[in-house]
Design a protein around this motif. Structure first.
Motif, PDB file in Angstrom:
ATOM      1  N   GLN A 289       0.842  -1.204   0.000  1.00  0.00           N
ATOM      2  CA  GLN A 289       0.000   0.000   0.000  1.00  0.00           C
ATOM      3  C   GLN A 289       0.872   1.247   0.000  1.00  0.00           C
ATOM      4  N   ARG A 290       1.911   1.251   0.832  1.00  0.00           N
ATOM      5  CA  ARG A 290       2.796   2.413   0.915  1.00  0.00           C
ATOM      6  C   ARG A 290       3.572   2.599  -0.389  1.00  0.00           C
TER       7      ARG A 290
ATOM      8  N   TYR B 186       2.652   1.765  -3.461  1.00  0.00           N
ATOM      9  CA  TYR B 186       1.807   2.307  -4.526  1.00  0.00           C
ATOM     10  C   TYR B 186       1.405   3.739  -4.241  1.00  0.00           C
ATOM     11  N   GLU B 187       1.361   4.114  -2.960  1.00  0.00           N
ATOM     12  CA  GLU B 187       1.127   5.527  -2.653  1.00  0.00           C
ATOM     13  C   GLU B 187       2.313   6.370  -3.117  1.00  0.00           C
ATOM     14  N   GLU B 188       3.539   5.823  -2.874  1.00  0.00           N
ATOM     15  CA  GLU B 188       4.740   6.553  -3.289  1.00  0.00           C
ATOM     16  C   GLU B 188       4.824   6.673  -4.811  1.00  0.00           C
TER      17      GLU B 188
ATOM     18  N   GLU C 212       2.241   6.851  -6.713  1.00  0.00           N
ATOM     19  CA  GLU C 212       1.004   7.545  -7.102  1.00  0.00           C
ATOM     20  C   GLU C 212       0.023   6.642  -7.841  1.00  0.00           C
ATOM     21  N   ASN C 213       0.110   5.326  -7.578  1.00  0.00           N
ATOM     22  CA  ASN C 213      -0.877   4.392  -8.121  1.00  0.00           C
ATOM     23  C   ASN C 213      -1.916   4.149  -7.032  1.00  0.00           C
ATOM     24  N   TYR C 214      -2.826   5.137  -6.887  1.00  0.00           N
ATOM     25  CA  TYR C 214      -3.748   5.130  -5.744  1.00  0.00           C
ATOM     26  C   TYR C 214      -4.791   4.033  -5.856  1.00  0.00           C
ATOM     27  N   ARG C 215      -5.069   3.567  -7.054  1.00  0.00           N
ATOM     28  CA  ARG C 215      -6.025   2.469  -7.203  1.00  0.00           C
ATOM     29  C   ARG C 215      -5.462   1.207  -6.533  1.00  0.00           C
ATOM     30  N   LYS C 216      -4.215   0.915  -6.821  1.00  0.00           N
ATOM     31  CA  LYS C 216      -3.585  -0.262  -6.199  1.00  0.00           C
ATOM     32  C   LYS C 216      -3.443  -0.064  -4.692  1.00  0.00           C
ATOM     33  N   ALA C 217      -3.085   1.163  -4.306  1.00  0.00           N
ATOM     34  CA  ALA C 217      -2.927   1.436  -2.879  1.00  0.00           C
ATOM     35  C   ALA C 217      -4.252   1.226  -2.155  1.00  0.00           C
ATOM     36  N   TYR C 218      -5.324   1.697  -2.772  1.00  0.00           N
ATOM     37  CA  TYR C 218      -6.639   1.524  -2.154  1.00  0.00           C
ATOM     38  C   TYR C 218      -7.015   0.049  -2.090  1.00  0.00           C
TER      39      TYR C 218
END
Length: 675
Positions: A365-366, A368-370, A372-378
């Motif tokens: 999650q962290r 993908y946040e870094e 900027e792939n927020y879909r995967k992070a979510y």
């Protein structure tokens, strides 16, 4: 006729073979039982050393295996060697040895001792699977080990197998089953009255379950019970305790306390070079703790230390955990390409622990946040929330199941305790009755024993007095055949009527008889006194034996005749026997030797002649009264001395080819002549 004879011959051969086989079987069984007892003694002496100095124990076990003749005993030694391979993390060697034991056990008929060996083999196979991360297979083999051990002889080992079985269920997520196995092990320890050293591993095993259930109060309760016996734990037990307690603080978020326990794990492993697995596990856990407190350099140091070891032995779960740590390390250092490479090459094992997946999802999650792939992070945020809900539900179910099992076990134990109490009361009544009769029997036996001992001592005292009296009377009887005063008067008159030069021999005879009278009442004399008496006797015998009589007296330089004591007439009687019965009637040279020498613990006296030797049917044989009295006197004296006077009478072959008789006395230095 030929057929009948051949058949009878064959029947005889079969019967002889059966008799030989029957005779050999008990001897073979005795040898096998002796070797099995030797193995059990070896294991009892070296069981604890398996985890402390495994390589040394392995060498000893393999040497003992080569000496053993029974194949079952040999493979028991091989099982010890395979266990040491596990302790030193030599997994490949352990697998090889276990396979040899399995091949042997499959071909043997069932026996209780074979069941023990099979159980040991299955238990080690389960440990190999547990070490390499295949917990499903480990649980299967631990259960087989338990079933085999219940058919064997060593029930005291069952709690160890139950602990392994419980640990396997814990790692499979079956916490209620794990707790049940641990509690069964506790009940078995109490019912078999097994020493308390078996209980600490059960306590910290139960504590580990409550860590997984996040019930930290119960967790600390059991860890504190285990800590009371920390000093008496074996090294590998100390490792389990420290490592698992550190893990409990990790899950609480108290990383500083967790780090202190993992450092203790590493310090413990340093003292035992064979605890490589334990040392590397401590480094891996320390690396994770330093990641949680954002100390990237310390984390990288410990991750790089343990990664080569786990790659070498190939444990998928450990490597997955290390990859997860490396992902977090890359994220802390903002090295997103490195994190991507690890994610691409990392594959989750099929039986990975849910907590590890949860940690990995948090790092994903962290990541993908870094990026900027927020879909995967979510997606991973939702996945972790789903897992949290699932884990919470599972923990509630597990706690409920654990409470139900505890209630069921407590009820069973309570019923057993009531039944046992009733039986104990019955046994107590029987014991009291038995104790009364035993006490009465003991008192009666003591009274009988006292009366018997008193009478025996009284009889022995009377017997000693009688023997002393008889011996004294016999000696006096020999020495005083006629009244000494009468003999002296007659001899003095005879000497008075003769010239001075004519009564020299009579003078020696009078001197001999006076000396004999002086020694009559003495039980022991000095060697000097005895030799003076013997010399007078020999001088009197020279006239009758003539010039062919050659007496020789040899006294060793280290012998002091004035200090050596011996029974009166000990030398004179054998000398007189030699002169009267061996030398007087002999033609040619008549030789007599009296040889006195010092030995290690006493004085040796030898009286030897060349009179042809002692012969039972000789016409010159005397009555033996003198020697009999000497022997009886020595026997009475020996009864009250620790070291006895040794007497030997035997024929000897002399250097010139003649035969002779030799009487030998060995007198101990510290000998009491008082009766």
């Amino acid at each position: 006729m030929w057929r009948i004879a051949w058949t009878e011959r064959l029947l005889c051969i079969v019967i002889i073979a059966l008799i030989a086989l029957t005779a050999c079987t008990p001897r073979k069984q005795k040898i096998e039982q002796g070797e099995m007892r030797a193995f059990e003694a070896f294991f009892a002496a070296n069981g604890d050393s398996v985890s402390i100095t495994p390589r040394k124990v392995r060498t000893q076990a393999l040497l003992k295996m080569q000496e053993a003749k029974d194949s079952l005993v040999r493979h028991n030694y091989l099982a010890v060697a395979s266990k040491t391979c596990l302790m030193s993390s030599d997994i490949d060697s352990a697998r090889l040895l276990i396979r040899q034991i399995e091949d042997f056990t499959m071909k043997q008929p069932f026996s209780a001792q074979l069941a023990d060996l099979k159980s040991e083999c299955y238990n080690m196979r389960g440990n190999v699977y547990a070490r390499t991360g295949y917990m499903d297979s480990a649980e299967v083999y631990f259960r087989k080990a338990y079933e085999q051990r219940m058919q064997g002889t060593k029930m005291e080992v069952v709690p160890d197998i139950l602990m392994n079985l419980a640990d396997a269920n814990n790692r499979l997520g079956k916490l209620d089953a794990g707790a049940a196995w641990y509690r069964r092990a506790l009940i078995l320890c109490d019912s078999l009255d097994i020493v308390s050293t078996k209980k600490p591993p059960i306590y910290y095993g139960l504590a580990q379950i409550y860590v997984a259930l996040r019930d930290f109060d119960q967790c600390d309760y059991y860890y504190n019970l285990a800590a009371e016996s920390y000093e008496s734990m074996l090294p590998f037990e100390k490792h389990f305790y420290l490592n698992n307690r550190g893990t409990s603080y990790y899950y609480r978020g108290d990383y500083e306390t967790a780090i202190s326990y993992f450092r203790k794990v590493i310090d413990l492993a340093k003292d035992y070079p064979d605890m490589l697995f334990e040392q590397n596990l401590g480094w891996m856990n320390l690396g994770d703790c330093f990641l949680q407190v954002n100390e990237a350099d310390s984390a990288a140091k410990y991750i790089s230390k343990c990664q080569p070891f786990f790659k070498k032995i190939g444990i998928p779960t450990a490597l997955y955990y290390i990859d997860t740590q490396n992902i977090e390390l890359a994220l802390i250092r903002k090295d997103l390409p490195q994190a991507q490479r690890i994610l691409t090459g990392s594959v989750a094992p099929p039986d990975i622990d849910p907590d590890m997946i949860h940690i990995r999802n948090k790092y994903l999650q962290r990541y993908y946040e870094e990026t900027e792939n927020y879909r995967k992070a979510y997606f991973y945020l939702k996945e972790n929330n789903r897992m949290d809900d699932s884990v919470r539900n599972e923990r509630v179910r597990m706690r409920t199941a654990d409470l139900a099992l505890r209630y069921q076990q407590d009820s069973t134990v309570m019923a057993q305790k009531v039944f046992i109490r009733e039986k104990e009361n019955e046994v107590l009544e029987l014991r009291q009755t038995k104790t009364f009769w035993i006490a009465l029997s003991i008192i009666t036996l003591m009274a009988v024993g006292f009366i018997y001992t008193y009478n025996k001592k009284k009889r022995a005292l009377l017997l000693a007095q009688n023997r002393r009296t008889v011996s004294t009377l016999r000696l006096e009887n020999i020495r005083n055949r006629l009244s000494p005063h009468f003999i002296f008067n007659v001899l003095n008159q005879e000497m008075a009527e003769r010239k001075a030069e004519e009564h020299q021999e009579l003078s020696s005879l009078v001197k001999l008889m006076r000396r004999n009278l002086e020694l009559a009442e003495q039980l022991c004399v000095t060697l000097e006194e005895e030799l003076d008496f013997v010399k007078i006797y020999i001088d009197l015998e020279r006239r009758s034996l003539g010039t062919t009589f050659h007496p020789v007296i040899e006294i060793g330089d280290d012998v002091c005749p004035g200090q050596v004591q011996l029974p009166s007439m000990l030398i004179q009687i054998p000398v007189e026997n030699a002169v009267k019965h061996a030398l007087r009637g002999k033609e040619g040279e008549r030789n007599l030797w009296i040889i006195i020498s010092s030995q290690a613990n006493g004085t040796c006296i030898r009286i030897r002649d060349n009179g042809g030797g002692y012969r039972m049917n000789s016409r010159n044989k005397g009555t033996g009264t003198g020697m009999r009295v000497i022997m009886q006197t020595i026997q009475i004296l020996n009864m009250k001395n620790k070291e006895a006077i040794d007497v030997a009478v035997h024929n000897v072959r002399l250097p010139g080819g003649e035969a002779g008789c030799e009487v030998t006395f060995l007198l101990p230095d510290k000998y009491d002549y008082k009766i």
